[in-house]
Design a protein around this motif. Structure first.
Motif, PDB file in Angstrom:
ATOM      1  N   LEU A 170       1.452   6.252  -3.801  1.00  0.00           N
ATOM      2  CA  LEU A 170       0.656   5.327  -2.996  1.00  0.00           C
ATOM      3  C   LEU A 170      -0.776   5.855  -2.881  1.00  0.00           C
ATOM      4  O   LEU A 170      -1.559   5.352  -2.086  1.00  0.00           O
ATOM      5  CB  LEU A 170       1.269   5.176  -1.597  1.00  0.00           C
ATOM      6  N   TRP A 171      -1.094   6.874  -3.678  1.00  0.00           N
ATOM      7  CA  TRP A 171      -2.396   7.542  -3.594  1.00  0.00           C
ATOM      8  C   TRP A 171      -3.331   7.011  -4.672  1.00  0.00           C
ATOM      9  O   TRP A 171      -2.943   6.299  -5.589  1.00  0.00           O
ATOM     10  CB  TRP A 171      -2.218   9.039  -3.774  1.00  0.00           C
ATOM     11  N   GLY A 174      -3.439   4.063  -7.504  1.00  0.00           N
ATOM     12  CA  GLY A 174      -2.103   3.493  -7.553  1.00  0.00           C
ATOM     13  C   GLY A 174      -1.273   3.990  -8.707  1.00  0.00           C
ATOM     14  O   GLY A 174      -1.733   4.755  -9.562  1.00  0.00           O
ATOM     15  N   SER A 175      -0.027   3.525  -8.752  1.00  0.00           N
ATOM     16  CA  SER A 175       0.954   4.062  -9.689  1.00  0.00           C
ATOM     17  C   SER A 175       1.071   3.279 -10.988  1.00  0.00           C
ATOM     18  O   SER A 175       1.727   3.720 -11.921  1.00  0.00           O
ATOM     19  CB  SER A 175       2.333   4.088  -9.014  1.00  0.00           C
ATOM     20  N   ARG A 259       3.422   8.444   1.683  1.00  0.00           N
ATOM     21  CA  ARG A 259       2.027   8.753   2.021  1.00  0.00           C
ATOM     22  C   ARG A 259       1.840  10.237   2.310  1.00  0.00           C
ATOM     23  O   ARG A 259       0.715  10.734   2.382  1.00  0.00           O
ATOM     24  CB  ARG A 259       1.581   7.910   3.216  1.00  0.00           C
ATOM     25  N   TYR A 434       7.403   4.587  -5.431  1.00  0.00           N
ATOM     26  CA  TYR A 434       6.355   3.899  -4.689  1.00  0.00           C
ATOM     27  C   TYR A 434       5.391   3.216  -5.647  1.00  0.00           C
ATOM     28  O   TYR A 434       4.958   3.803  -6.643  1.00  0.00           O
ATOM     29  CB  TYR A 434       5.610   4.889  -3.794  1.00  0.00           C
ATOM     30  N   THR A 436       1.904   0.607  -5.820  1.00  0.00           N
ATOM     31  CA  THR A 436       0.778   0.066  -5.061  1.00  0.00           C
ATOM     32  C   THR A 436       0.469  -1.368  -5.467  1.00  0.00           C
ATOM     33  O   THR A 436       0.709  -1.784  -6.594  1.00  0.00           O
ATOM     34  CB  THR A 436      -0.478   0.919  -5.285  1.00  0.00           C
ATOM     35  N   SER A 438      -1.736  -4.455  -6.729  1.00  0.00           N
ATOM     36  CA  SER A 438      -2.664  -4.462  -7.859  1.00  0.00           C
ATOM     37  C   SER A 438      -3.455  -5.761  -7.875  1.00  0.00           C
ATOM     38  O   SER A 438      -3.013  -6.790  -7.335  1.00  0.00           O
ATOM     39  CB  SER A 438      -1.871  -4.324  -9.170  1.00  0.00           C
ATOM     40  N   GLU A 446       1.578  -6.200  -3.294  1.00  0.00           N
ATOM     41  CA  GLU A 446       1.260  -5.326  -2.166  1.00  0.00           C
ATOM     42  C   GLU A 446       1.999  -4.007  -2.352  1.00  0.00           C
ATOM     43  O   GLU A 446       2.849  -3.871  -3.225  1.00  0.00           O
ATOM     44  CB  GLU A 446       1.655  -5.981  -0.844  1.00  0.00           C
ATOM     45  N   ASP A 447       1.667  -3.023  -1.509  1.00  0.00           N
ATOM     46  CA  ASP A 447       2.339  -1.738  -1.584  1.00  0.00           C
ATOM     47  C   ASP A 447       3.836  -1.935  -1.356  1.00  0.00           C
ATOM     48  O   ASP A 447       4.260  -2.584  -0.389  1.00  0.00           O
ATOM     49  CB  ASP A 447       1.783  -0.780  -0.532  1.00  0.00           C
TER      50      ASP A 447
END
Length: 594
Positions: A170-171, A174-175, A259, A434, A436, A438, A446-447
């Protein structure tokens, strides 16, 4: 004392955690009779969700953008349907299959070159057939790294983008792989003045930014991606510790855990009430360590071991041996946990946590892709050439705000039927990653938390699984009650029914599709169905619910002759699932109807 079947499973587990010197690479998914004509194409598992055979008139293997342009121009003039195939054809749905038998398949196998690495700008330009493993290795040679990726390294950059593939975080940005693309070149159909083919260059935040948002996740319906430029980062190290806990507070933990740690994920075994937390963060490259992740599930396995595993599970399914499945699942899980899921501190031995290693050594695995052919003495576990794993995958993303309630619903199901999910433990439980939100039009909205469930599939499409109803209920609960979004490359047909309506900007996507491919040459019946342009994702026939080709509406959609009837769900009452009903219950039900 262990049962005979449990001993067999234990032998397989031990074999899978042994690193083998060589692997037998998967076979070519495209097979042609002569001169690349009269071909068939499948996926790496040897079966699409509907088990159909995909026939195509011709296959081509371009090795440059110029060759792609020539092929597309000719196909446009001939109004021939076109689909793109990757080297290992990893997607489960019929993404690679064009309509009819006169179609053309374009393989990206020879589009496998890294064109340029700019160390100063930290970007890499590569062709769309480059595998994730190549990308990782070439970036590392320049002291660079790609931050978040799927865990299987056999995917290609084109395939990653086409299906919206992702890692877990989630950092940062994004993934999802597509959120690190800064430029893309895509070959589309063209008008006569264009020579019937057109090369379009798209840039992030550029003049055609809307087109870029469509092309980032496209299902291959816009054209053929020839080149991609992605953002990289300076090489870094990661520290990984896997912690096993009871799942009592899992529903509370998932919303915060992602997170707290940059590369966090979770592996959940609901029937065992256990969950493995991946505590995974960056550390200084000055830390002296050279760890490696070589996941057992992606290594070459002796074909004999695969035969033992599959035969054992088939026997358990035929005899209704739920206890055997639960015992085998625990043995598998315990062995994987003790072996750190393939993590080693020095590339050879696991000595303890944390395992610290360079990003390129711990982010993805794919040992069974390496090595020379060995007459199928060893194979990837799912290789259809040997009697190995044969499975369904159900994968979806639930908004983080809804993940707690969804997990609690699964736990309620396990309380009602405690042994119902033992079978998925043989396929390493439920992987939770997780994801994120886009800006890609048909990317994640959404996340979210992604749930990846792999489970037994019978060779006979009319044979139900043990506890058939429970995974069906989870599937319907996720998609209907919690508005989950399906993974574009990993589901059965029912997961895609109505899914496109959950994407807020699908109309913009379809406008770009119409602009890039007005003749619909790059679309197929399957992509039209998924995008809501055409009906037909569900099939009304005997046993259709067993394969995920329909949600049962009547008993014949299940397997009534074997005691499986269409019934409401246990927790999500709106679900319609194939439940095993005792003979006395069937008699009572029929008496009431009469």
């Amino acid at each position: 004392m262990l049962s005979r079947s449990s001993v067999s499973i234990l032998k397989w587990v031990i074999l899978t955690v042994i690193t083998l010197a060589n692997g037998n690479p998967p076979e070519e998914p495209i097979k042609c009779q002569n001169n690349f004509r009269n071909c068939t194409i499948t996926n790496s598992y040897g079966a699409f969700p509907d088990r159909s055979t995909c026939h195509v008139a011709q296959a081509t293997y371009p090795s440059s953008e110029e060759e792609i342009v020539s092929i597309v121009a000719k196909a446009t003039q001939e109004k021939r349907k076109v689909r793109v195939a990757t080297r290992y054809s990893h997607s489960i749905p019929k993404l690679v299959c064009p309509d009819g038998e006169d179609g053309l398949v374009i393989s990206t196998e020879n589009l496998n070159h890294v064109i340029k690495i700019d160390k100063e700008k930290m970007v890499m330009t590569l062709e769309s057939g480059v595998t994730l493993r190549q990308l990782i290795e070439e970036a590392a040679k320049s002291g660079l790294a790609f931050p978040y990726t799927p865990y299987w390294s056999g995917l290609t950059i084109g395939g990653l983008l086409g299906t919206g593939a992702h890692g877990s975080t989630l950092w940062g940005d994004g993934s999802a792989i597509h959120d690190y693309v800064v430029q893309m070149r895509i070959v589309t159909s063209g008008s006569e003045k264009d020579g019937y083919a057109k090369v379009r260059t798209l840039e992030e935040n550029g003049e055609d930014d809307g087109d870029m948002k469509a092309a980032k996740v496209s299902l291959g319906v816009l054209g053929i991606i020839s080149q991609v430029t992605i953002k990289l980062q300076p090489m870094f190290k990661r520290s990984v510790t896997l912690v096993t806990k009871n799942d009592t507070d899992l529903s509370d933990q998932v919303t915060t855990f992602g997170r707290q740690h940059e590369f966090a994920d979770l592996t959940w075994y609901p029937s065992q009430k256990r969950v493995v937390y991946r505590i995974d963060d960056r550390v200084s490259t000055n830390v002296s360590a050279n760890g490696l992740w070589d996941h057992p599930g992606f290594r070459s396995v002796p074909s004999l071991a695969l035969l033992i595993l599959r035969s054992t599970e088939e026997d358990q399914e035929a005899k209704g041996d739920v206890a055997g499945k639960c015992s085998g699942g625990k043995l598998t899980t315990n062995t994987l946990i003790k072996s750190a899921f393939g993590l080693t501190n020095d590339g050879i031995i696991f000595k303890g946590y944390p395992v610290i290693g360079y990003q390129n050594r711990v982010q993805a695995s794919g040992g069974c892709l390496k090595g020379p052919k060995d007459a199928e003495i060893t194979a990837c576990p799912w290789d259809p050439r040997v009697k190995g794993l044969f499975f369904h995958q159900t994968t979806f993303s639930i908004a983080l705000s809804k993940a707690k309630d969804f997990i609690q619903d699964i736990q309620k199901l396990v309380t009602i039927a405690p042994q119902s999910l033992c079978g998925i433990d043989l396929y390493n439980g439920i992987l939770m990653r997780y994801v994120t939100g886009s800006n890609a039009y048909i990317g994640k909205q959404e996340d979210s938390l992604d749930f990846d469930i792999t489970y037994y599939r019978s060779k006979n499409p009319k044979t139900p699984r043990l506890y058939e109803d429970v995974i069906e209920e989870i599937e319907q609960m996720a998609l209907l009650k919690y508005d989950g979004l399906p993974h574009w490359g990993k589901n059965r047909n029912v997961a895609f029914v109505g899914a496109i309506n959950k994407y807020k900007r699908v109309k913009e996507f379809l406008k770009v599709k119409e602009k890039y491919d007005p003749l619909g040459l790059f679309s197929s019946e399957w992509t039209d169905q998924v995008l809501g342009v055409k009906d037909g994702l569900t099939v009304d026939k005997e046993g259709c619910a067993l394969e995920g080709l329909c949600v049962c509406l009547e008993d014949v959609h299940c397997a009534p002759q074997k005691g499986y009837l269409c019934r409401p769900g246990k927790v999500f009452k709106e679900a319609r699932v194939c439940s095993f009903v005792k003979v006395t219950d069937q008699w009572w039900s029929r008496s009431i109807e009469l």
